[in-house]
Write a protein that holds these residues in place. Structure first.
Motif, short mmCIF file in Angstrom:
data_model
loop_
_atom_site.label_atom_id
_atom_site.label_comp_id
_atom_site.label_asym_id
_atom_site.label_seq_id
_atom_site.Cartn_x
_atom_site.Cartn_y
_atom_site.Cartn_z
N ARG A 1 0.82 -1.21 0.00
CA ARG A 1 0.00 0.00 0.00
C ARG A 1 0.85 1.26 0.00
NH1 ARG A 1 -2.70 3.99 2.95
NH2 ARG A 1 -4.95 4.13 2.53
N ASP B 1 -2.34 -8.91 -5.08
CA ASP B 1 -2.50 -7.79 -4.16
C ASP B 1 -3.08 -6.63 -4.95
OD1 ASP B 1 -2.14 -5.44 -2.56
OD2 ASP B 1 -0.65 -6.52 -1.38
N PRO B 2 -4.29 -6.17 -4.62
CA PRO B 2 -4.90 -5.09 -5.41
C PRO B 2 -4.08 -3.80 -5.40
CG PRO B 2 -6.13 -5.47 -3.38
CD PRO B 2 -5.17 -6.61 -3.53
N TYR B 3 -3.30 -3.57 -4.35
CA TYR B 3 -2.42 -2.40 -4.36
C TYR B 3 -1.39 -2.52 -5.48
CZ TYR B 3 -4.22 -1.53 0.40
OH TYR B 3 -5.02 -1.30 1.49
N GLY C 1 -7.75 -0.80 -3.26
CA GLY C 1 -7.07 -1.82 -2.46
C GLY C 1 -7.61 -1.91 -1.05
#
Length: 376
Positions: free
Chosen positions: A118, A351-353, A219
């Motif tokens: 993040r 990982d969406p970040y 995220g």
């Protein structure tokens, strides 16, 4: 007996007894559950503390710490890690006024932990904020019994071939809808931007969608939706896996298709900006594959075979309404001449970040090659 053996022991505890205690007043105090990503980059952990009053904003939630040596994030001789609150949600398990708080993890020297993706994503999103990037991510997952076998599948053998299960209805076509609907309601209560759900192509496989979210919010909301999913499954005694190919053979894998647009793309004539972004992505395929699962593409190599509604991991492709392409332009977008496109390559356990950051680096910051630029 087969059904009874497929769920966890704790799920069989008397929930009515639990409700007796859950109804007790809290005398103005609040239970805050801190949630963070562990050293695997896939798992989530949590622990709770009491605050004297309800936090009204994330600034009201204090930093905390945890033992990083027990989450594969630190050595035992220097194990304290910082939990820095970044996003707050209502708690659908303990109810108002209690909170769920998503946290970033920092090491003893205040530098981000290795799986704290993040941190750099936020920097990139701040840089590109004027482009107003919107994301919507489609999280596929598979329900497993506590024995690791797909929930509802025969103990010995397989269900019938794929076909009747996608968006299916009926006890012989879908398994675990109670879990799916409970998760949906819990996300709505929490304030997660969940926007839909459906049964997927493989039996016991489901999908929920989160979005549209702008920038770093994508995220934050997907990770909290994942936490809530695992927590709901815990109550029902089953397991949700984000493995991109949980069953070998003629079964669909699990992805996290990522829908994306900028303000330019959403305006009249935006199709030319969509096509320009896809052209940039086509020249950086290897970089994106490396960040679209936690193992540098190894997980996705089991899924992106060119079969089962996927593209081949070694080739970049794009097309209108083509679910076998790396990038799909929805038919309506082609007709309207503006809108968004879908990157179908991210794995379910991405990982969406990392995914959203990579898309912005390539399409807005115009990075090329496999190296990333440090904007610090």
């Amino acid at each position: 007996r087969a059904v009874a053996m497929s769920v966890s022991h704790s799920s069989r505890l008397n929930k009515l007894v639990r409700e007796q205690y859950m109804r007790l007043p809290q005398d103005g105090r609040v239970q805050v559950t801190y949630v963070w990503i562990d050293g695997s980059g896939e798992g989530v952990r949590c622990k709770s503390r009491t605050l004297d009053k309800e936090p009204k904003s994330i600034e009201d939630v204090p930093e905390w710490n945890f033992d990083g040596s027990s989450t594969a994030q630190a050595e035992g001789s220097n194990s304290d890690m910082f939990l820095v609150p970044v996003c707050m949600f209502r708690d659908p398990f303990c109810l108002d006024p209690n909170k769920l708080v998503l946290c970033e993890v920092l090491k003893y020297n205040r530098k981000p932990a290795e799986t704290n993706l993040r941190h750099t994503c936020k920097k990139v999103m701040d840089l590109v904020k004027d482009s107003h990037p919107w994301f919507g991510m489609e999280q596929e997952y598979t329900l497993l019994g506590i024995n690791g076998h797909p929930y509802g599948w025969p103990d010995n053998g397989f269900p019938g071939p794929q076909g009747p299960y996608y968006c299916g209805v009926g006890a012989d076509k879908v398994y675990g809808r109670d879990i799916v609907e409970s998760h949906y309601k819990a996300c709505l209560y929490a304030g997660v931007k969940i926007c839909g759900t459906n049964a997927e192509v493989m039996p016991s496989q489901w999908e929920f969608q989160v979005g549209p979210c702008e920038g770093i919010e994508m995220g934050d909301h997907l990770w909290m939706a994942r936490f809530i999913l695992h927590r709901v499954c815990e109550d029902f005694g089953v397991v949700a896996t984000l493995d991109p190919k949980p069953m070998t053979g003629n079964w669909n894998g699990a992805g996290c298709h990522t829908n994306y647009s900028t303000e330019e793309m959403r305006r009249e004539g935006g199709l030319k900006h969509i096509e320009a972004a896809i052209e940039k992505l086509s020249k950086r395929h290897d970089y994106h594959i490396c960040v679209y699962d936690p193992r540098g593409g190894r997980d996705n190599s089991r899924r992106l075979t060119g079969h089962h509604e996927t593209s081949n991991i070694f080739e970049f492709s794009a097309g209108v309404a083509n679910r076998g392409a790396s990038i799909r332009i929805p038919r309506q977008v082609g007709q309207d001449g503006c809108g968004y496109f879908e990157d179908r390559r991210p794995a379910a356990n991405c990982d969406p970040y990392a995914v959203t950051e990579a898309i912005m680096r390539t399409t807005v910051l115009n990075e090329t090659g496999v190296e990333t630029k440090d904007y610090a």
